[in-house]
Design a protein around this motif. Structure first.
Motif, PDB file in Angstrom:
ATOM      1  N   ARG A  23       0.859  -1.171   0.000  1.00 28.57           N
ATOM      2  CA  ARG A  23       0.000   0.000   0.000  1.00 28.57           C
ATOM      3  C   ARG A  23       0.896   1.222   0.000  1.00 28.57           C
ATOM      4  N   LYS A  24       0.294   2.391   0.120  1.00 27.08           N
ATOM      5  CA  LYS A  24       1.065   3.631   0.019  1.00 27.08           C
ATOM      6  C   LYS A  24       2.251   3.665   0.984  1.00 27.08           C
ATOM      7  N   LYS A  38       0.183  -7.820  -3.226  1.00 27.94           N
ATOM      8  CA  LYS A  38      -0.974  -7.409  -4.019  1.00 27.94           C
ATOM      9  C   LYS A  38      -1.615  -8.555  -4.797  1.00 27.94           C
TER      10      LYS A  38
END
Length: 133
Positions: A36-37, A64
């Motif tokens: 994620r970020k 992912k």
């Protein structure tokens, strides 16, 4: 450790369990594992023979990667039972289990619409004499 313990059902075929776990990683140490970020992760997919003591398959993927994609990587065996999490539901991929005379058991997702195509007498109904063969 539990290889010789009874599993609660009497099966002649092998019984496998398939699931995955997400392993969180620090992005500053593992920048290649961007999930994620501001979070890093990898996934470990494990196929465990419940009659044995070591996994039959372990696959480590990017965090992912969706669980269902690992079904393309696993070598399926004939006449086995596979217990899978609902993250692996993809009926086209699971149909391959049917083609190799194997079975799968799973929980369905909330939004799955199922319709029975045919009906056959159950073994229990036959044994109880309610339905004649």
């Amino acid at each position: 450790m539990y290889a010789h313990d009874p599993i609660g059902v009497d099966l002649d075929q092998s019984l496998y369990a398939l699931d995955s776990t997400t392993i969180d990683l620090c992005l500053s140490l593992f920048p290649w594992a961007k999930f994620r970020k501001s979070k890093g992760a990898v996934k470990m997919h494990t196929l465990l023979d419940l009659h044995g003591n070591i996994p039959t398959f372990i696959g480590i993927t990017d965090g992912k990667v969706h669980d269902v994609n690992i079904l393309d990587e696993i070598v399926l065996r004939r006449a086995r039972f596979y217990v899978i999490d609902r993250g692996y539901i993809d009926f086209e991929r699971l149909f391959v289990l049917t083609l190799c005379s194997s079975f799968f058991v799973t929980r369905t997702k909330e939004n799955v619409l199922l319709q029975r195509a045919t009906r056959t007498p159950s073994t229990r109904a036959l044994a109880c004499g309610r339905i004649r063969p």
